[in-house]
Design a protein around this motif. Structure first.
Motif, PDB file in Angstrom:
ATOM      1  N   ALA A 262       0.832  -1.206   0.000  1.00  0.00           N
ATOM      2  CA  ALA A 262       0.000   0.000   0.000  1.00  0.00           C
ATOM      3  C   ALA A 262       0.867   1.256   0.000  1.00  0.00           C
ATOM      4  N   CYS A 263       1.966   1.203   0.755  1.00  0.00           N
ATOM      5  CA  CYS A 263       2.874   2.355   0.799  1.00  0.00           C
ATOM      6  C   CYS A 263       3.543   2.578  -0.553  1.00  0.00           C
ATOM      7  N   PHE A 264       4.003   1.501  -1.199  1.00  0.00           N
ATOM      8  CA  PHE A 264       4.664   1.650  -2.490  1.00  0.00           C
ATOM      9  C   PHE A 264       3.690   2.123  -3.567  1.00  0.00           C
ATOM     10  N   GLN A 265       2.428   1.703  -3.459  1.00  0.00           N
ATOM     11  CA  GLN A 265       1.427   2.202  -4.395  1.00  0.00           C
ATOM     12  C   GLN A 265       1.241   3.717  -4.225  1.00  0.00           C
ATOM     13  N   ARG A 266       1.184   4.146  -2.979  1.00  0.00           N
ATOM     14  CA  ARG A 266       1.060   5.575  -2.699  1.00  0.00           C
ATOM     15  C   ARG A 266       2.305   6.330  -3.186  1.00  0.00           C
ATOM     16  N   MET A 267       3.483   5.732  -2.990  1.00  0.00           N
ATOM     17  CA  MET A 267       4.711   6.360  -3.459  1.00  0.00           C
ATOM     18  C   MET A 267       4.705   6.523  -4.976  1.00  0.00           C
ATOM     19  N   ALA A 268       4.182   5.506  -5.690  1.00  0.00           N
ATOM     20  CA  ALA A 268       4.103   5.588  -7.148  1.00  0.00           C
ATOM     21  C   ALA A 268       3.185   6.730  -7.581  1.00  0.00           C
ATOM     22  N   GLU A 269       2.079   6.917  -6.856  1.00  0.00           N
ATOM     23  CA  GLU A 269       1.172   8.021  -7.167  1.00  0.00           C
ATOM     24  C   GLU A 269       1.860   9.366  -6.948  1.00  0.00           C
ATOM     25  N   ILE A 270       2.614   9.459  -5.852  1.00  0.00           N
ATOM     26  CA  ILE A 270       3.347  10.698  -5.567  1.00  0.00           C
ATOM     27  C   ILE A 270       4.403  10.948  -6.638  1.00  0.00           C
ATOM     28  N   TRP A 271       5.098   9.878  -7.062  1.00  0.00           N
ATOM     29  CA  TRP A 271       6.114  10.025  -8.107  1.00  0.00           C
ATOM     30  C   TRP A 271       5.493  10.571  -9.382  1.00  0.00           C
ATOM     31  N   ASP A 272       4.337  10.012  -9.771  1.00  0.00           N
ATOM     32  CA  ASP A 272       3.662  10.477 -10.986  1.00  0.00           C
ATOM     33  C   ASP A 272       3.307  11.963 -10.891  1.00  0.00           C
ATOM     34  N   THR A 273       2.884  12.378  -9.689  1.00  0.00           N
ATOM     35  CA  THR A 273       2.526  13.783  -9.482  1.00  0.00           C
ATOM     36  C   THR A 273       3.742  14.688  -9.579  1.00  0.00           C
ATOM     37  N   GLU A 274       4.841  14.248  -8.989  1.00  0.00           N
ATOM     38  CA  GLU A 274       6.030  15.095  -8.900  1.00  0.00           C
ATOM     39  C   GLU A 274       6.923  15.020 -10.137  1.00  0.00           C
ATOM     40  N   ALA A 275       6.997  13.839 -10.768  1.00  0.00           N
ATOM     41  CA  ALA A 275       7.973  13.631 -11.846  1.00  0.00           C
ATOM     42  C   ALA A 275       7.356  13.576 -13.233  1.00  0.00           C
ATOM     43  N   GLY A 276       6.032  13.561 -13.296  1.00  0.00           N
ATOM     44  CA  GLY A 276       5.379  13.558 -14.599  1.00  0.00           C
ATOM     45  C   GLY A 276       5.654  12.293 -15.389  1.00  0.00           C
ATOM     46  N   ASP A 277       6.223  12.437 -16.612  1.00  0.00           N
ATOM     47  CA  ASP A 277       6.448  11.299 -17.501  1.00  0.00           C
ATOM     48  C   ASP A 277       7.707  10.503 -17.165  1.00  0.00           C
ATOM     49  N   CYS A 278       8.503  10.990 -16.236  1.00  0.00           N
ATOM     50  CA  CYS A 278       9.735  10.283 -15.870  1.00  0.00           C
ATOM     51  C   CYS A 278       9.377   9.024 -15.075  1.00  0.00           C
ATOM     52  N   PRO A 279       9.768   7.835 -15.550  1.00  0.00           N
ATOM     53  CA  PRO A 279       9.388   6.593 -14.852  1.00  0.00           C
ATOM     54  C   PRO A 279      10.062   6.483 -13.489  1.00  0.00           C
ATOM     55  N   ILE A 280       9.376   5.836 -12.566  1.00  0.00           N
ATOM     56  CA  ILE A 280       9.948   5.631 -11.237  1.00  0.00           C
ATOM     57  C   ILE A 280      11.135   4.676 -11.338  1.00  0.00           C
ATOM     58  N   PRO A 281      12.234   4.962 -10.653  1.00  0.00           N
ATOM     59  CA  PRO A 281      13.435   4.116 -10.760  1.00  0.00           C
ATOM     60  C   PRO A 281      13.184   2.685 -10.278  1.00  0.00           C
ATOM     61  N   GLN A 282      13.923   1.746 -10.860  1.00  0.00           N
ATOM     62  CA  GLN A 282      13.786   0.348 -10.470  1.00  0.00           C
ATOM     63  C   GLN A 282      14.150   0.132  -9.008  1.00  0.00           C
ATOM     64  N   GLU A 283      15.083   0.939  -8.514  1.00  0.00           N
ATOM     65  CA  GLU A 283      15.528   0.753  -7.126  1.00  0.00           C
ATOM     66  C   GLU A 283      14.540   1.299  -6.106  1.00  0.00           C
ATOM     67  N   ALA A 284      13.395   1.814  -6.566  1.00  0.00           N
ATOM     68  CA  ALA A 284      12.416   2.398  -5.640  1.00  0.00           C
ATOM     69  C   ALA A 284      11.914   1.381  -4.628  1.00  0.00           C
ATOM     70  N   ASP A 285      11.909   0.083  -5.002  1.00  0.00           N
ATOM     71  CA  ASP A 285      11.405  -0.914  -4.060  1.00  0.00           C
ATOM     72  C   ASP A 285      12.352  -1.148  -2.891  1.00  0.00           C
ATOM     73  N   SER A 286      13.520  -0.525  -2.938  1.00  0.00           N
ATOM     74  CA  SER A 286      14.452  -0.629  -1.802  1.00  0.00           C
ATOM     75  C   SER A 286      14.451   0.629  -0.948  1.00  0.00           C
ATOM     76  N   TRP A 287      13.686   1.633  -1.346  1.00  0.00           N
ATOM     77  CA  TRP A 287      13.606   2.863  -0.564  1.00  0.00           C
ATOM     78  C   TRP A 287      12.851   2.609   0.739  1.00  0.00           C
ATOM     79  N   GLY A 288      13.219   3.353   1.758  1.00  0.00           N
ATOM     80  CA  GLY A 288      12.437   3.340   2.990  1.00  0.00           C
ATOM     81  C   GLY A 288      12.894   2.375   4.055  1.00  0.00           C
ATOM     82  N   TYR A 289      14.011   1.668   3.836  1.00  0.00           N
ATOM     83  CA  TYR A 289      14.493   0.708   4.829  1.00  0.00           C
ATOM     84  C   TYR A 289      15.667   1.297   5.598  1.00  0.00           C
TER      85      TYR A 289
END
Length: 199
Positions: free
Chosen positions: A158-185
């Motif tokens: 649920a948190c990563f889904q929310r992060m993806a929504e925030i990324w889309d809002t902030e970064a526009g067409d720039c895809p979220i990095p592959q390493e995003a699933d390691s963020w937050g630890y």
């Protein structure tokens, strides 16, 4: 402004990974009640209380009483509860007890006799947050309806889904990095949405 500040939970609808339906239902028709939010650090217990408070208009319609349990005793608790009983008309009271497991044994004994329907004013709600229920008197715990905050896969998803929504809002067409699933630890592999938004 940092993203963890910009996207901090401000309303019930922004709380992710936890079902607070029962709490929200109570807030629609306030009556004396006590809630315990428990679980490991960084699972959103405190930010959920803050979101609930903001969503229900604490500054407008409620008085907020925030107490850090490691720094208070019986006298501070008694003063707070007495204020809620003395000024009940036209105002709701939300008592927020942080780090509840750090409450002294004397203060826990006191609360066992005060946290019930007869002793709470009709417009008072109590939230307690705790990392460790084993340090709390069992009879005192029975005064609360409890909700467990888990750091499990469904919470992280649920948190990563929310992060993806925030990324889309902030970064526009720039895809979220592959390493995003390691963020937050952190260094001992505990996950935090707040840390993830700082990455």
């Amino acid at each position: 402004m940092r993203l963890d500040q910009k996207y901090s939970r401000k309303t019930i609808t922004e709380v992710v990974g936890h079902d607070l339906t029962d709490v929200v239902y109570w807030l629609e028709e306030p009556e004396p009640q006590c809630w315990m939010f428990y679980g490991p650090p960084w699972t959103g217990r405190s930010s959920s209380v803050s979101a609930l408070a903001k969503d229900r208009g604490v500054d407008r319609d409620w008085d907020l009483h925030y107490l850090e349990c490691g720094n208070i005793g019986k006298n501070e608790l008694e003063d707070t509860l007495n204020r809620c009983r003395k000024y009940p008309m036209g105002k709701f009271h939300l008592i927020w007890l942080e780090e509840f497991e750090r409450l002294s044994p004397q203060a826990q004994v006191f609360l066992k006799t005060r946290l019930d329907i007869q002793n709470l004013s009709a417009s008072t709600m109590v939230f307690a947050c705790s990392n460790d229920l084993s340090l709390i008197d069992e009879a005192l715990l029975q005064r609360f309806d409890s909700i467990e905050f888990k750091s499990d896969d469904s919470f992280k998803d649920a948190c990563f889904q929310r992060m993806a929504e925030i990324w889309d809002t902030e970064a526009g067409d720039c895809p979220i990095p592959q390493e995003a699933d390691s963020w937050g630890y952190d260094s001992i592999k505990r996950f935090s949405m707040r840390l993830a938004l700082r990455s």
